[in-house]
Design a protein around this motif. Structure first.
Motif, mmCIF file in Angstrom:
data_model
loop_
_atom_site.group_PDB
_atom_site.id
_atom_site.type_symbol
_atom_site.label_atom_id
_atom_site.label_comp_id
_atom_site.label_asym_id
_atom_site.label_seq_id
_atom_site.Cartn_x
_atom_site.Cartn_y
_atom_site.Cartn_z
ATOM 1 N N LEU A 1 0.832 -1.208 0.000
ATOM 2 C CA LEU A 1 0.000 0.000 0.000
ATOM 3 C C LEU A 1 0.867 1.259 0.000
ATOM 4 C CD1 LEU A 1 -2.846 -0.951 2.509
ATOM 5 C CD2 LEU A 1 -2.804 -1.165 0.015
ATOM 6 N N ILE A 2 2.172 1.086 0.191
ATOM 7 C CA ILE A 2 3.113 2.203 0.103
ATOM 8 C C ILE A 2 3.588 2.323 -1.337
ATOM 9 C CG2 ILE A 2 5.382 3.050 0.834
ATOM 10 C CD1 ILE A 2 4.982 1.604 3.469
ATOM 11 N N LYS A 3 3.464 3.500 -1.912
ATOM 12 C CA LYS A 3 3.905 3.723 -3.282
ATOM 13 C C LYS A 3 5.405 3.470 -3.383
ATOM 14 C CE LYS A 3 3.939 7.157 -6.998
ATOM 15 N NZ LYS A 3 3.585 8.545 -7.378
ATOM 16 N N GLY A 4 5.791 2.565 -4.275
ATOM 17 C CA GLY A 4 7.192 2.201 -4.433
ATOM 18 C C GLY A 4 7.516 0.824 -3.889
ATOM 19 N N VAL A 5 6.597 0.251 -3.097
ATOM 20 C CA VAL A 5 6.810 -1.088 -2.539
ATOM 21 C C VAL A 5 5.886 -2.062 -3.262
ATOM 22 C CG1 VAL A 5 6.796 -2.533 -0.475
ATOM 23 C CG2 VAL A 5 7.389 -0.104 -0.296
ATOM 24 N N GLY A 6 6.404 -2.712 -4.285
ATOM 25 C CA GLY A 6 5.649 -3.750 -4.973
ATOM 26 C C GLY A 6 5.874 -5.099 -4.329
ATOM 27 N N PHE B 1 -2.684 6.774 -3.054
ATOM 28 C CA PHE B 1 -2.146 5.571 -3.676
ATOM 29 C C PHE B 1 -2.702 4.317 -3.014
ATOM 30 C CE2 PHE B 1 0.899 2.098 -3.867
ATOM 31 C CZ PHE B 1 1.143 2.010 -5.220
ATOM 32 N N ALA B 2 -2.760 4.310 -1.680
ATOM 33 C CA ALA B 2 -3.272 3.135 -0.963
ATOM 34 C C ALA B 2 -4.709 2.849 -1.366
ATOM 35 C CB ALA B 2 -3.166 3.356 0.540
ATOM 36 N N GLY B 3 -5.494 3.903 -1.563
ATOM 37 C CA GLY B 3 -6.877 3.701 -1.991
ATOM 38 C C GLY B 3 -6.949 3.026 -3.344
ATOM 39 N N ARG B 4 -6.100 3.453 -4.278
ATOM 40 C CA ARG B 4 -6.081 2.831 -5.609
ATOM 41 C C ARG B 4 -5.569 1.399 -5.532
ATOM 42 N NH1 ARG B 4 -2.892 4.549 -9.311
ATOM 43 N NH2 ARG B 4 -1.490 5.870 -8.082
ATOM 44 N N ALA B 5 -4.569 1.179 -4.664
ATOM 45 C CA ALA B 5 -4.020 -0.175 -4.531
ATOM 46 C C ALA B 5 -5.063 -1.131 -3.964
ATOM 47 C CB ALA B 5 -2.784 -0.147 -3.646
ATOM 48 N N LYS B 6 -5.810 -0.668 -2.960
ATOM 49 C CA LYS B 6 -6.849 -1.514 -2.374
ATOM 50 C C LYS B 6 -7.944 -1.846 -3.381
ATOM 51 C CE LYS B 6 -6.454 -0.133 2.498
ATOM 52 N NZ LYS B 6 -7.144 0.524 3.633
ATOM 53 N N ALA B 7 -8.185 -0.912 -4.306
ATOM 54 C CA ALA B 7 -9.213 -1.125 -5.329
ATOM 55 C C ALA B 7 -8.707 -2.004 -6.473
ATOM 56 C CB ALA B 7 -9.677 0.222 -5.876
ATOM 57 N N GLY B 8 -7.455 -2.438 -6.397
ATOM 58 C CA GLY B 8 -6.892 -3.303 -7.422
ATOM 59 C C GLY B 8 -6.479 -2.577 -8.682
ATOM 60 N N LEU B 9 -6.283 -1.252 -8.591
ATOM 61 C CA LEU B 9 -5.947 -0.446 -9.761
ATOM 62 C C LEU B 9 -4.449 -0.336 -10.000
ATOM 63 C CD1 LEU B 9 -8.535 2.454 -9.247
ATOM 64 C CD2 LEU B 9 -8.772 0.364 -10.621
ATOM 65 N N VAL B 10 -3.637 -0.886 -9.078
ATOM 66 C CA VAL B 10 -2.177 -0.844 -9.220
ATOM 67 C C VAL B 10 -1.683 -2.274 -9.370
ATOM 68 C CG1 VAL B 10 -0.003 -0.076 -8.227
ATOM 69 C CG2 VAL B 10 -2.102 1.212 -7.760
ATOM 70 N N GLU B 11 -1.244 -2.629 -10.581
ATOM 71 C CA GLU B 11 -0.898 -4.020 -10.861
ATOM 72 C C GLU B 11 0.192 -4.542 -9.936
ATOM 73 O OE1 GLU B 11 0.750 -7.581 -12.184
ATOM 74 O OE2 GLU B 11 1.882 -5.694 -12.199
ATOM 75 N N THR B 12 1.211 -3.725 -9.674
ATOM 76 C CA THR B 12 2.334 -4.197 -8.848
ATOM 77 C C THR B 12 1.966 -4.316 -7.378
ATOM 78 O OG1 THR B 12 3.113 -1.911 -8.637
ATOM 79 C CG2 THR B 12 4.078 -3.254 -10.399
ATOM 80 N N SER B 13 0.831 -3.767 -6.997
ATOM 81 C CA SER B 13 0.409 -3.840 -5.600
ATOM 82 C C SER B 13 -0.667 -4.890 -5.367
ATOM 83 C CB SER B 13 -0.113 -2.470 -5.129
ATOM 84 O OG SER B 13 0.930 -1.517 -5.115
ATOM 85 N N ARG B 14 -1.048 -5.592 -6.415
ATOM 86 C CA ARG B 14 -2.053 -6.644 -6.237
ATOM 87 C C ARG B 14 -1.441 -7.799 -5.475
ATOM 88 N NH1 ARG B 14 -4.184 -6.431 -12.486
ATOM 89 N NH2 ARG B 14 -5.195 -4.374 -12.340
ATOM 90 N N ASP B 15 -2.163 -8.269 -4.485
ATOM 91 C CA ASP B 15 -1.638 -9.318 -3.599
ATOM 92 C C ASP B 15 -1.850 -10.682 -4.244
ATOM 93 O OD1 ASP B 15 -0.790 -10.882 -1.517
ATOM 94 O OD2 ASP B 15 -1.800 -9.690 0.016
ATOM 95 N N SER C 1 1.518 -14.555 -2.055
ATOM 96 C CA SER C 1 2.833 -15.121 -1.728
ATOM 97 C C SER C 1 3.586 -14.271 -0.719
ATOM 98 C CB SER C 1 3.685 -15.234 -3.001
ATOM 99 O OG SER C 1 4.075 -13.950 -3.458
ATOM 100 N N ALA C 2 3.131 -13.016 -0.514
ATOM 101 C CA ALA C 2 3.823 -12.085 0.400
ATOM 102 C C ALA C 2 5.290 -11.946 0.037
ATOM 103 C CB ALA C 2 3.667 -12.521 1.857
ATOM 104 N N GLY C 3 5.587 -12.071 -1.272
ATOM 105 C CA GLY C 3 6.980 -11.948 -1.711
ATOM 106 C C GLY C 3 7.868 -13.041 -1.166
ATOM 107 N N GLN C 4 7.320 -14.243 -0.953
ATOM 108 C CA GLN C 4 8.053 -15.292 -0.264
ATOM 109 C C GLN C 4 9.353 -15.649 -0.971
ATOM 110 O OE1 GLN C 4 7.214 -16.481 2.735
ATOM 111 N NE2 GLN C 4 9.173 -17.548 2.724
#
Length: 228
Positions: free
Chosen positions: A129-134, A193-207, A210-213
């Motif tokens: 949800l932080i811009k820059g952290v995919g 940005f967090a609002g857009r990420a939660k709405a699934g509008l940021v591809e790199t922030s879609r969960d 795997s939590a980056g395992q």
């Protein structure tokens, strides 16, 4: 109101206890929230009722009912606030753990931030949800023991410099203001940005779940190679 308080002391204690319970479980992403839009409406109504009572616009039974409601609402909110503040104090300073050193740790400028061996409160925050952290950077932060917004919010300039060097993009953490974003999210707020990420509008922030395992495992492998 002192007379009313003496008459309803046990009910007021129950209201305070209910406020404590609701304040303890009422959270956004694991964060305590002392205020909300709903509370703003209640506050306005409370002030109107208090003014009407103070200037004696209400009389008789109606005045008694209004003052009683004001008293119970204030005590309930006090319980919520006490629980929220208690949770916040516990979350502000996560205890650091002894994580393994990395091969190039001391060669990087700045200072490595303290990490946790595992997330607290039963789960990690969604750092994407932080811009820059995919997904990739989230995994690398997890590998460093960074699981929560409040950890990033507490980074010193030296920590920011070290992270920028470790992630191989010096200056980006400052430019994108990871620390400022994390402070807002840690307090229960939401950035644009967090609002857009939660709405699934940021591809790199879609969960992807795997939590980056893969990146966590890569960080662990690096630490393992660094051991004597």
């Amino acid at each position: 109101m002192l007379y009313l308080a003496s008459q309803f002391v046990w009910f007021l204690l129950a209201a305070f206890g209910l406020g404590l319970a609701m304040g303890w479980i009422g959270r956004d992403g694991g964060k305590p929230r002392l205020w909300s839009a709903g509370w703003s409406v209640v506050a306005v109504l409370w002030l109107v009722g208090a003014a009407a009572s103070w200037f004696q616009f209400l009389n008789g039974a109606l005045a008694t009912w209004v003052e009683t409601a004001l008293l119970f609402a204030a005590v309930y909110w006090l319980g919520c606030a006490c629980a929220g503040l208690s949770r916040r104090r516990g979350a502000e300073a996560p205890a650091p753990s002894a994580l393994s050193a990395l091969p190039n740790e001391t060669a990087l400028p700045g200072q490595r931030p303290a990490g946790l061996a595992a997330p607290q409160r039963g789960g990690a925050d969604d750092l994407k949800l932080i811009k820059g952290v995919g997904r990739q950077n989230e995994g690398r932060l997890h590998g460093l023991g960074i699981w929560h917004f409040e950890q990033i919010a507490a980074w010193s300039p030296g920590n920011v410099e070290w992270i920028g060097g470790y992630l191989a993009f010096p200056g980006r953490v400052e430019r994108e203001d990871w620390v400022g974003q994390a402070r807002i999210l840690a307090a229960g707020g939401e950035t644009e940005f967090a609002g857009r990420a939660k709405a699934g509008l940021v591809e790199t922030s879609r969960d992807d779940g795997s939590a980056g395992q893969a990146n966590v495992e890569a960080s662990a492998a690096e630490a393992g190679r660094a051991k004597p």
